[in-house]
Enzyme design. Sequence first.
Site, PDB file in Angstrom:
ATOM      1  N   ARG A 101       0.837  -1.192   0.000  1.00  0.00           N
ATOM      2  CA  ARG A 101       0.000   0.000   0.000  1.00  0.00           C
ATOM      3  C   ARG A 101       0.879   1.251   0.000  1.00  0.00           C
ATOM      4  O   ARG A 101       1.947   1.273   0.599  1.00  0.00           O
ATOM      5  CB  ARG A 101      -0.925   0.015   1.229  1.00  0.00           C
ATOM      6  CG  ARG A 101      -2.083  -0.976   1.131  1.00  0.00           C
ATOM      7  CD  ARG A 101      -2.986  -0.923   2.341  1.00  0.00           C
ATOM      8  NE  ARG A 101      -2.320  -1.438   3.517  1.00  0.00           N
ATOM      9  CZ  ARG A 101      -1.767  -0.710   4.469  1.00  0.00           C
ATOM     10  NH1 ARG A 101      -1.821   0.627   4.406  1.00  0.00           N
ATOM     11  NH2 ARG A 101      -1.164  -1.260   5.495  1.00  0.00           N
ATOM     12  N   TYR A 116      -1.586  -3.302  -6.937  1.00  0.00           N
ATOM     13  CA  TYR A 116      -1.450  -4.046  -5.678  1.00  0.00           C
ATOM     14  C   TYR A 116      -2.780  -4.079  -4.913  1.00  0.00           C
ATOM     15  O   TYR A 116      -3.486  -3.064  -4.828  1.00  0.00           O
ATOM     16  CB  TYR A 116      -0.355  -3.411  -4.799  1.00  0.00           C
ATOM     17  CG  TYR A 116      -0.321  -4.030  -3.426  1.00  0.00           C
ATOM     18  CD1 TYR A 116       0.211  -5.301  -3.244  1.00  0.00           C
ATOM     19  CD2 TYR A 116      -0.884  -3.386  -2.334  1.00  0.00           C
ATOM     20  CE1 TYR A 116       0.195  -5.893  -1.988  1.00  0.00           C
ATOM     21  CE2 TYR A 116      -0.901  -3.971  -1.082  1.00  0.00           C
ATOM     22  CZ  TYR A 116      -0.365  -5.231  -0.916  1.00  0.00           C
ATOM     23  OH  TYR A 116      -0.405  -5.824   0.315  1.00  0.00           O
ATOM     24  N   LYS A 122      -9.835  -2.056   1.655  1.00  0.00           N
ATOM     25  CA  LYS A 122      -9.425  -0.962   2.532  1.00  0.00           C
ATOM     26  C   LYS A 122     -10.190   0.331   2.222  1.00  0.00           C
ATOM     27  O   LYS A 122     -10.588   1.061   3.121  1.00  0.00           O
ATOM     28  CB  LYS A 122      -7.931  -0.720   2.400  1.00  0.00           C
ATOM     29  CG  LYS A 122      -7.077  -1.954   2.682  1.00  0.00           C
ATOM     30  CD  LYS A 122      -7.281  -2.479   4.066  1.00  0.00           C
ATOM     31  CE  LYS A 122      -6.297  -3.595   4.387  1.00  0.00           C
ATOM     32  NZ  LYS A 122      -6.498  -4.105   5.747  1.00  0.00           N
ATOM     33  N   HIS A 178     -10.451  -2.420  11.527  1.00  0.00           N
ATOM     34  CA  HIS A 178      -9.387  -3.269  10.975  1.00  0.00           C
ATOM     35  C   HIS A 178      -9.169  -4.429  11.945  1.00  0.00           C
ATOM     36  O   HIS A 178      -8.174  -4.475  12.663  1.00  0.00           O
ATOM     37  CB  HIS A 178      -8.119  -2.419  10.832  1.00  0.00           C
ATOM     38  CG  HIS A 178      -7.029  -3.068  10.034  1.00  0.00           C
ATOM     39  ND1 HIS A 178      -5.710  -2.695  10.160  1.00  0.00           N
ATOM     40  CD2 HIS A 178      -7.045  -4.045   9.110  1.00  0.00           C
ATOM     41  CE1 HIS A 178      -4.960  -3.417   9.335  1.00  0.00           C
ATOM     42  NE2 HIS A 178      -5.745  -4.256   8.697  1.00  0.00           N
ATOM     43  N   SER A 201      -1.290  -3.984  10.017  1.00  0.00           N
ATOM     44  CA  SER A 201      -1.018  -4.892   8.905  1.00  0.00           C
ATOM     45  C   SER A 201       0.252  -5.692   9.178  1.00  0.00           C
ATOM     46  O   SER A 201       1.261  -5.137   9.617  1.00  0.00           O
ATOM     47  CB  SER A 201      -0.849  -4.097   7.619  1.00  0.00           C
ATOM     48  OG  SER A 201      -2.009  -3.327   7.393  1.00  0.00           O
ATOM     49  N   CYS A 261       0.749  -7.938  11.473  1.00  0.00           N
ATOM     50  CA  CYS A 261       1.039  -8.123  12.898  1.00  0.00           C
ATOM     51  C   CYS A 261       0.220  -9.252  13.514  1.00  0.00           C
ATOM     52  O   CYS A 261       0.061  -9.312  14.735  1.00  0.00           O
ATOM     53  CB  CYS A 261       0.816  -6.830  13.660  1.00  0.00           C
ATOM     54  SG  CYS A 261       2.026  -5.563  13.233  1.00  0.00           S
ATOM     55  N   ASP A 308      -9.559  -9.727   8.697  1.00  0.00           N
ATOM     56  CA  ASP A 308      -8.964  -8.408   8.445  1.00  0.00           C
ATOM     57  C   ASP A 308      -9.898  -7.239   8.760  1.00  0.00           C
ATOM     58  O   ASP A 308      -9.431  -6.201   9.197  1.00  0.00           O
ATOM     59  CB  ASP A 308      -8.517  -8.312   6.978  1.00  0.00           C
ATOM     60  CG  ASP A 308      -7.598  -7.129   6.702  1.00  0.00           C
ATOM     61  OD1 ASP A 308      -6.656  -6.917   7.489  1.00  0.00           O
ATOM     62  OD2 ASP A 308      -7.831  -6.408   5.711  1.00  0.00           O
ATOM     63  N   ARG A 361       1.631 -12.238  -1.019  1.00  0.00           N
ATOM     64  CA  ARG A 361       0.285 -12.497  -0.515  1.00  0.00           C
ATOM     65  C   ARG A 361      -0.374 -13.690  -1.195  1.00  0.00           C
ATOM     66  O   ARG A 361      -0.039 -14.039  -2.328  1.00  0.00           O
ATOM     67  CB  ARG A 361      -0.591 -11.264  -0.773  1.00  0.00           C
ATOM     68  CG  ARG A 361      -0.136 -10.002  -0.049  1.00  0.00           C
ATOM     69  CD  ARG A 361      -0.794  -9.868   1.285  1.00  0.00           C
ATOM     70  NE  ARG A 361      -0.213  -8.804   2.112  1.00  0.00           N
ATOM     71  CZ  ARG A 361      -0.774  -8.387   3.241  1.00  0.00           C
ATOM     72  NH1 ARG A 361      -1.911  -8.895   3.661  1.00  0.00           N
ATOM     73  NH2 ARG A 361      -0.185  -7.466   3.973  1.00  0.00           N
TER      74      ARG A 361
HETATM   75  P1  GDP Z   1      -1.949  -9.710   9.443  1.00  0.00           P
HETATM   76  O1  GDP Z   1      -1.387  -8.986   8.276  1.00  0.00           O
HETATM   77  O2  GDP Z   1      -2.265  -8.799  10.597  1.00  0.00           O
HETATM   78  O3  GDP Z   1      -3.092 -10.575   9.065  1.00  0.00           O
HETATM   79  O4  GDP Z   1      -0.766 -10.638   9.999  1.00  0.00           O
HETATM   80  P2  GDP Z   1      -0.457 -12.181   9.700  1.00  0.00           P
HETATM   81  O5  GDP Z   1      -1.300 -13.077  10.541  1.00  0.00           O
HETATM   82  O6  GDP Z   1      -0.475 -12.438   8.231  1.00  0.00           O
HETATM   83  O7  GDP Z   1       1.025 -12.269  10.241  1.00  0.00           O
HETATM   84  C1  GDP Z   1       2.025 -11.421   9.748  1.00  0.00           C
HETATM   85  C2  GDP Z   1       3.383 -11.992  10.075  1.00  0.00           C
HETATM   86  O8  GDP Z   1       3.514 -12.106  11.486  1.00  0.00           O
HETATM   87  C3  GDP Z   1       3.571 -13.394   9.520  1.00  0.00           C
HETATM   88  O9  GDP Z   1       4.895 -13.534   9.060  1.00  0.00           O
HETATM   89  C4  GDP Z   1       3.326 -14.287  10.700  1.00  0.00           C
HETATM   90  O10 GDP Z   1       4.026 -15.500  10.608  1.00  0.00           O
HETATM   91  C5  GDP Z   1       3.807 -13.442  11.861  1.00  0.00           C
HETATM   92  N1  GDP Z   1       3.043 -13.752  13.106  1.00  0.00           N
HETATM   93  C6  GDP Z   1       1.711 -13.891  13.247  1.00  0.00           C
HETATM   94  N2  GDP Z   1       1.375 -14.243  14.511  1.00  0.00           N
HETATM   95  C7  GDP Z   1       2.531 -14.330  15.200  1.00  0.00           C
HETATM   96  C8  GDP Z   1       2.857 -14.663  16.565  1.00  0.00           C
HETATM   97  O11 GDP Z   1       2.000 -14.961  17.395  1.00  0.00           O
HETATM   98  N3  GDP Z   1       4.176 -14.624  16.904  1.00  0.00           N
HETATM   99  C9  GDP Z   1       5.152 -14.308  15.991  1.00  0.00           C
HETATM  100  N4  GDP Z   1       6.408 -14.298  16.407  1.00  0.00           N
HETATM  101  N5  GDP Z   1       4.885 -14.008  14.703  1.00  0.00           N
HETATM  102  C10 GDP Z   1       3.602 -14.015  14.310  1.00  0.00           C
HETATM  103  P1  PGA Z   2      -3.230  -7.290   6.480  1.00  0.00           P
HETATM  104  O1  PGA Z   2      -4.053  -6.727   5.212  1.00  0.00           O
HETATM  105  O2  PGA Z   2      -3.774  -6.457   7.596  1.00  0.00           O
HETATM  106  O3  PGA Z   2      -3.635  -8.711   6.492  1.00  0.00           O
HETATM  107  O4  PGA Z   2      -1.765  -7.083   6.313  1.00  0.00           O
HETATM  108  C1  PGA Z   2      -3.574  -5.941   4.229  1.00  0.00           C
HETATM  109  C2  PGA Z   2      -3.143  -4.583   4.677  1.00  0.00           C
HETATM  110  O5  PGA Z   2      -3.590  -4.127   5.768  1.00  0.00           O
HETATM  111  O6  PGA Z   2      -2.371  -3.975   3.946  1.00  0.00           O
HETATM  112 MN    MN Z   3      -5.289  -5.319   6.836  1.00  0.00          MN
HETATM  113 MN    MN Z   4      -4.027 -10.657   7.215  1.00  0.00          MN
END
Ligand code: GDP
Ligand code: PGA
Ligand code: MN
Ligand code: MN
Length: 613
Positions: free
Chosen positions: A86, A229, A238, A258, A280, A282, A305, A397
Amino acid sequence: MTITDPDARTAATMSGAEITDEALAAWVREIAELTQPDAIHVCDGSQEEYDRLTDELVEAGTFIRLDESRRPRSFLARSEPSDVARVESRTFICSEKEVDAGPTNNWVDPAQMRAELAEVFAGSMRGRTMYVVPFSMGPVGGPISRVGVELTDSPYVVVSMRIMTRMGAEALAQVGRGADWVPAVHSVGMPLVDDDGLRREDVPWPCNDTKYIVHYPETREIWSYGSGYGGNALLGKKAYALRIASVLGRDEGWLAEHMLVLKITGPDGRVYHLAAAFPSACGKTNLAMLRPTIPGWKVETIGDDIAWMRPGEDGRLYAINPEAGFFGVAPGTGEMTNPTAVAALEHDVVFTNVALTDDGDVWWEGLTDEVPAHLTDWQGQAWTPDSGRPAAHPNSRFTVRADQAPSIAPEWEDLGGVPLDVILFGGRRATNVPLVAESFDWEHGVFIGATVSSEQTAAAEGAVGALRRDPFAMLPFCGYNMADYWGHWLAMGERLGSHAPRIFQVNWFRKGADGSYLWPGFGDNARVLEWALRRVNGEVDAVEAPTGRLPRPQDLNLEGLELTDEQLEALFAVDRASWLAEADLTEEYFAQFGDRLPAEMTRQLDQLRARLG
Ligand code: GDP
Ligand code: PGA
Ligand code: MN
Ligand code: MN
């Protein structure tokens, strides 16, 4: 049918579904006159249409078809290296008054922005097909659901929108029945015919160095230019479901957040629902698909999300997932961390910017412990483990339908949503923030959400790792003044009263002195959820700390974990000096909001300082 411009500059042939709604037809004509596509296709959302588009994307070199026996009906797209995340610096909230966008959004006067966009969009679709993409956020026709129509010259966007939203004839019929719809215009900004009528060859990933992601909150319109993207181009996600919907929620008394939403069942069969806002990359998708390591607990996915939430007739807060698919971060997704996602990705997936194996499958860092000896990296270059660079882009992704996740909850499409017991706020913090803390009350919870800081990730442009404020994980997604948004949350708390979900702060990412994560995370995060639910049930007491209520050591289930006493202590340490320093930064941060800042936020900050002594 042909739409013919009086001066004959555009004569686009039309195909696909029929538009009966006058206003929609007029708008499609107007945008076609502006952008001058060769053809217009109105999407019906059918499998045939999807198959034809994916065939065309393979033909064009945008998609690589993966090996049918290994990854049926799945594709790999490689973006331009400059178009991988983004673009927050080019995202604009163009409200009539600057103060309504607030200090955390980029603002341009809407009249000036309209003039700028009229220029960049003029002829921007020449030589291409303009797709009319009707979509519903939330199940079609649901009381909380909303429709929109995206016009785009990117078939990659069309295919992705079919996975991520309820796209096609049914959503179009909603527009025909007079439902309010949000217009969204998207162009990759690379016309195939220049001003002199000369045609040029297309490229696999067309885009433009100049990008605009523009929202007009008062008139509820979206315009996106120059990027393909997902977060910039799939405008239901978003742009609509967060930026525009947050404004709708403010005006109509609900919340667009979010947040992931999950259903969790305890050993005694009791069912709870939980929403969590993390920035994002996290951990939202991972938590939404969590497989608890503690016996007797079960987690099912509602959304990963975005959540739309509103008070129900019983006074509780109900949440729906407005999306129909997952646009998830690939790196770090593996059998050990997120086996549910791995299972969801067996077939019918669009991957973007991951690596390609020699036998026509995909790979990314963290998918398997064993690293393949040879790959083609996300930029199409030969790759070996000693290449010294990641094979998949850190923000690569997967795009997959939600119901492909084995963890999907049966009620994930319930029209009225699910009632929330708990809300979590979190971020990526190597220091200071404990594993979990319960807020003292709703107002304190809003303060926690408002003051979240998190280390930046690859999901947006900018320096990865830099600490920044990301209130409610909504910094890039709030369509109005952030201080007003906090006020809206405070008002929601008053409305919900004793029915309000309990708010907790979590941090899976605290690091020890050696730089490694103190908490194992992933499936073990269920231990934290268990404690939160035991608190909700009044089963356990807590320890009062200056920043919130912490678990008593005996109440957090650590059975089977190899965690030393020092590690446990470090996970929960609240260092007064560091927190006082953070309080000073919070005061500075709040100052930018001037008199829009709710007085309650200042009161919360004073109380935090008093508790810190
Ligand atoms: P989103 O973008 O908020 O949905 O985050 P994701 O679930 O896709 O996770 C983003 C990154 O953080 C990935 O590389 C995950 O493997 C990592 N991650 C997610 N949960 C955890 C956790 O509980 N501990 C650690 N150390 N890494 C995590
Ligand atoms: P994410 O979604 O929160 O799973 O990373 C896409 C974004 O927020 O850019
Ligand atoms: Mn998101
Ligand atoms: Mn996600």
